[in-house]
Motif scaffolding. Structure first.
Motif, PDB file in Angstrom:
ATOM      1  N   LEU A  33       0.811  -1.224   0.000  1.00 36.75           N
ATOM      2  CA  LEU A  33       0.000   0.000   0.000  1.00 36.75           C
ATOM      3  C   LEU A  33       0.838   1.265   0.000  1.00 36.75           C
ATOM      4  CD1 LEU A  33      -2.836  -0.984   2.516  1.00 36.75           C
ATOM      5  CD2 LEU A  33      -2.728  -1.314   0.042  1.00 36.75           C
ATOM      6  N   GLY A  34       2.141   1.160   0.051  1.00 33.26           N
ATOM      7  CA  GLY A  34       3.004   2.337   0.007  1.00 33.26           C
ATOM      8  C   GLY A  34       3.035   3.118   1.299  1.00 33.26           C
ATOM      9  N   ILE A  35       2.872   2.425   2.433  1.00 37.56           N
ATOM     10  CA  ILE A  35       2.911   3.090   3.732  1.00 37.56           C
ATOM     11  C   ILE A  35       3.934   2.367   4.608  1.00 37.56           C
ATOM     12  CG2 ILE A  35       0.543   3.927   3.641  1.00 37.56           C
ATOM     13  CD1 ILE A  35      -0.339   1.575   5.285  1.00 37.56           C
ATOM     14  N   SER A  36       4.355   3.031   5.671  1.00 39.61           N
ATOM     15  CA  SER A  36       5.363   2.427   6.539  1.00 39.61           C
ATOM     16  C   SER A  36       4.740   1.358   7.434  1.00 39.61           C
ATOM     17  CB  SER A  36       6.033   3.495   7.402  1.00 39.61           C
ATOM     18  OG  SER A  36       5.120   3.982   8.371  1.00 39.61           O
ATOM     19  N   ARG A  37       5.600   0.460   7.889  1.00 33.41           N
ATOM     20  CA  ARG A  37       5.166  -0.623   8.769  1.00 33.41           C
ATOM     21  C   ARG A  37       4.564  -0.078  10.053  1.00 33.41           C
ATOM     22  NH1 ARG A  37       8.470  -3.465  12.659  1.00 33.41           N
ATOM     23  NH2 ARG A  37       7.676  -5.560  13.096  1.00 33.41           N
ATOM     24  N   GLU A  38       5.188   0.956  10.638  1.00 37.87           N
ATOM     25  CA  GLU A  38       4.708   1.515  11.906  1.00 37.87           C
ATOM     26  C   GLU A  38       3.388   2.249  11.728  1.00 37.87           C
ATOM     27  OE1 GLU A  38       5.760   0.927  14.907  1.00 37.87           O
ATOM     28  OE2 GLU A  38       7.127  -0.485  13.957  1.00 37.87           O
ATOM     29  N   THR A  39       3.213   2.909  10.569  1.00 37.76           N
ATOM     30  CA  THR A  39       1.935   3.598  10.319  1.00 37.76           C
ATOM     31  C   THR A  39       0.784   2.612  10.296  1.00 37.76           C
ATOM     32  OG1 THR A  39       3.016   5.346   9.042  1.00 37.76           O
ATOM     33  CG2 THR A  39       0.673   5.016   8.664  1.00 37.76           C
ATOM     34  N   LEU A  40       0.971   1.492   9.562  1.00 40.49           N
ATOM     35  CA  LEU A  40      -0.076   0.467   9.522  1.00 40.49           C
ATOM     36  C   LEU A  40      -0.303  -0.132  10.900  1.00 40.49           C
ATOM     37  CD1 LEU A  40      -2.052  -1.228   7.931  1.00 40.49           C
ATOM     38  CD2 LEU A  40      -0.192  -2.798   7.362  1.00 40.49           C
ATOM     39  N   ARG A  41       0.791  -0.358  11.644  1.00 43.95           N
ATOM     40  CA  ARG A  41       0.657  -0.913  12.998  1.00 43.95           C
ATOM     41  C   ARG A  41      -0.189   0.010  13.877  1.00 43.95           C
ATOM     42  NH1 ARG A  41       3.921  -4.306  15.994  1.00 43.95           N
ATOM     43  NH2 ARG A  41       5.638  -4.125  14.490  1.00 43.95           N
ATOM     44  N   ASN A  42       0.058   1.314  13.797  1.00 37.23           N
ATOM     45  CA  ASN A  42      -0.707   2.273  14.608  1.00 37.23           C
ATOM     46  C   ASN A  42      -2.181   2.266  14.221  1.00 37.23           C
ATOM     47  OD1 ASN A  42       1.543   3.072  16.047  1.00 37.23           O
ATOM     48  ND2 ASN A  42       2.036   4.740  14.640  1.00 37.23           N
ATOM     49  N   TRP A  43      -2.463   2.149  12.908  1.00 40.37           N
ATOM     50  CA  TRP A  43      -3.868   2.107  12.477  1.00 40.37           C
ATOM     51  C   TRP A  43      -4.564   0.864  13.018  1.00 40.37           C
ATOM     52  CZ3 TRP A  43      -3.068   3.446   6.532  1.00 40.37           C
ATOM     53  CH2 TRP A  43      -2.664   4.780   6.449  1.00 40.37           C
ATOM     54  N   VAL A  44      -3.871  -0.271  12.921  1.00 43.12           N
ATOM     55  CA  VAL A  44      -4.472  -1.518  13.406  1.00 43.12           C
ATOM     56  C   VAL A  44      -4.660  -1.450  14.912  1.00 43.12           C
ATOM     57  CG1 VAL A  44      -4.074  -3.994  13.677  1.00 43.12           C
ATOM     58  CG2 VAL A  44      -3.549  -2.871  11.497  1.00 43.12           C
ATOM     59  N   ARG A  45      -3.647  -0.919  15.623  1.00 44.04           N
ATOM     60  CA  ARG A  45      -3.742  -0.798  17.077  1.00 44.04           C
ATOM     61  C   ARG A  45      -4.912   0.100  17.473  1.00 44.04           C
ATOM     62  NH1 ARG A  45       1.612   1.175  19.646  1.00 44.04           N
ATOM     63  NH2 ARG A  45       2.212  -0.981  19.170  1.00 44.04           N
ATOM     64  N   ALA A  46      -5.105   1.190  16.747  1.00 44.51           N
ATOM     65  CA  ALA A  46      -6.220   2.094  17.048  1.00 44.51           C
ATOM     66  C   ALA A  46      -7.558   1.421  16.779  1.00 44.51           C
ATOM     67  CB  ALA A  46      -6.099   3.373  16.212  1.00 44.51           C
ATOM     68  N   GLU A  47      -7.624   0.639  15.711  1.00 47.44           N
ATOM     69  CA  GLU A  47      -8.873  -0.044  15.396  1.00 47.44           C
ATOM     70  C   GLU A  47      -9.214  -1.092  16.448  1.00 47.44           C
ATOM     71  OE1 GLU A  47     -12.310  -1.439  13.528  1.00 47.44           O
ATOM     72  OE2 GLU A  47     -11.182   0.442  13.420  1.00 47.44           O
ATOM     73  N   ARG A  48      -8.198  -1.837  16.896  1.00 42.79           N
ATOM     74  CA  ARG A  48      -8.453  -2.846  17.916  1.00 42.79           C
ATOM     75  C   ARG A  48      -8.805  -2.201  19.258  1.00 42.79           C
ATOM     76  NH1 ARG A  48      -3.758  -7.029  15.960  1.00 42.79           N
ATOM     77  NH2 ARG A  48      -5.127  -8.452  14.833  1.00 42.79           N
TER      78      ARG A  48
END
Length: 410
Positions: A33-48
């Protein structure tokens, strides 16, 4: 980094894509998706966190085991989580306030959402929420609001003057049995010594519903569908362009899902870089499908004025609604010959590549949700990472960026 600001829809789709398969990793999905690993991790963490899931359920194949982490690292992580939690609570409070504002504003605006209505809403509720926050939520400039509020007396005086003029217009209108229209009423008022402009008379008459008698018979003309008017082929099978945002092609393709059902994908592709600039997916083939794709392309580019959009003779592209949207966006329509797929070969090739690389030999997608996620992932990766032979084996966005750099250097 290709994108700096991500829409809520993009974030939601990215999180859903990661969670759709336990084998997915932050590293792999982030690259796609062209995004950083930590950015995706933060999104998933916020969703959970939003769902109320335990932090112990967060998956990470790269994290260091807790037993090997030092006390300082754990304390730092706990502090970071507390800070993040504090920020999330603050954001939730802000969103809750904005939600309350919008709920009340919806009842206030009712059927119309004019700028003046927004100003009135801010004036009535600024003591509860403050002018700054209200202007931010309703997307109006504070300077414009203060300017509007400063002109209240002038507007009130104008309203009183219009009401007085309307009474005089009604008197003339009644005197002549309702037969006088704007020109004659203006003349009557001027002869009575009133200095008034005919434009103002017409405006007040429209405002107060005063109209003269019309004896002319209205002529009803038939408005033919654009399909009755031939649309020229402006491309002539030349799917190249010297610069971005000048020539586009588009098409509709079906996506088989479930048991005998389909989703439909409409595309808008730039001939210069083969970039998918706009797309829309739905469970129908109405004109709104292709209209949404073209409007998404206009939002991506900022403007499509002067660009050519080439398609086949599908009913959606020959409809009056689509022709009106093209005219509104300043787009020139182009169509190939009927029944000749070669006249829209670029769009056909894109559709074939998408199905080939998402279905991978399967006959159907495993449901509508799986289909949407697969298309979202593939189209994003297509623009940001997938190499294209027409671009010298560069991804479309990278090719556009390199072209812009070379142009500036020249």
């Amino acid at each position: 980094m290709v994108m700096k600001v991500y829409s809520p829809e993009f974030k939601a789709d990215a999180v859903a894509l990661y969670l759709s398969d336990p084998s997915h990793t932050f590293e792999g999905i982030g690259k796609d998706l062209g995004i950083s690993r930590e950015t995706l991790r933060n999104w998933v963490r916020a969703e959970r966190a939003r769902r109320g899931k335990s932090g112990a359920m967060i998956k990470s194949t790269k994290d260091v085991p807790v037993s090997e982490a030092t006390k300082e690292e754990l304390e730092a992580e706990i502090a970071a989580l507390r800070a993040e939690n504090k920020d999330l609570r603050k954001q939730n409070a802000t969103l809750a306030t904005e939600r309350d504002i919008l709920r009340k504003a919806t009842k206030f605006f009712r059927r119309r959402d004019e700028l003046v209505n927004r100003f009135k809403f801010i004036e009535d509720h600024h003591r509860a929420w403050g002018v700054k926050r209200l202007c931010h939520v309703l997307e109006v400039a504070r300077s414009s609001f203060y300017k509007w509020r400063a002109g209240r007396e002038a507007r009130a005086a104008r309203e009183r003057a219009d009401a007085a003029l309307a009474e005089r217009i009604r008197a003339v209108h009644a005197e002549w049995d309702g037969t006088y229209g704007r020109p004659r009423i203006t003349a009557e008022l001027r002869d009575a010594g009133e200095r008034v402009n005919h434009k103002r008379v017409g405006r007040v008459m429209r405002k107060y519903g005063i109209a003269g008698l019309r004896l002319r018979r209205r002529q009803v003309t038939t408005m033919p569908e654009p399909s009755a008017t031939p649309v020229p082929d402006l491309l002539g099978r030349d799917f190249t362009a010297s610069m971005p945002n000048t020539k586009y092609v588009g098409d509709i393709t079906y996506l088989p899902v479930g048991d005998g059902e389909f989703l439909y994908l409409a595309t808008v592709i730039d001939c210069f870089s083969r970039r998918l600039v706009g797309w829309s997916i739905a469970d129908h083939m109405r004109t709104s499908l292709v209209a949404d794709a073209l409007q998404a392309a206009a939002a991506t580019r900022g403007s499509l004025a002067g660009a050519v959009f080439h398609s086949d003779h599908g009913a959606q592209y020959t409809s009056r609604q689509f022709a009106d949207i093209c005219a509104e966006l300043g787009v020139r329509q182009s169509m190939g010959a009927v029944g000749t797929s070669a006249d829209n070969a670029l769009a056909e090739s894109f559709n074939a590549a998408l199905k080939r690389e998402t279905l991978r030999g399967a006959r159907r997608f495993d449901g509508a949700r799986a289909c949407r996620l697969a298309v979202f992932r593939w189209t994003t990766r297509y623009n940001t990472r997938r190499r294209h032979s027409a671009n010298g084996q560069q991804a479309p966005i990278a090719y556009e960026q390199q072209s812009a750099t070379l142009t500036l250097a020249a």
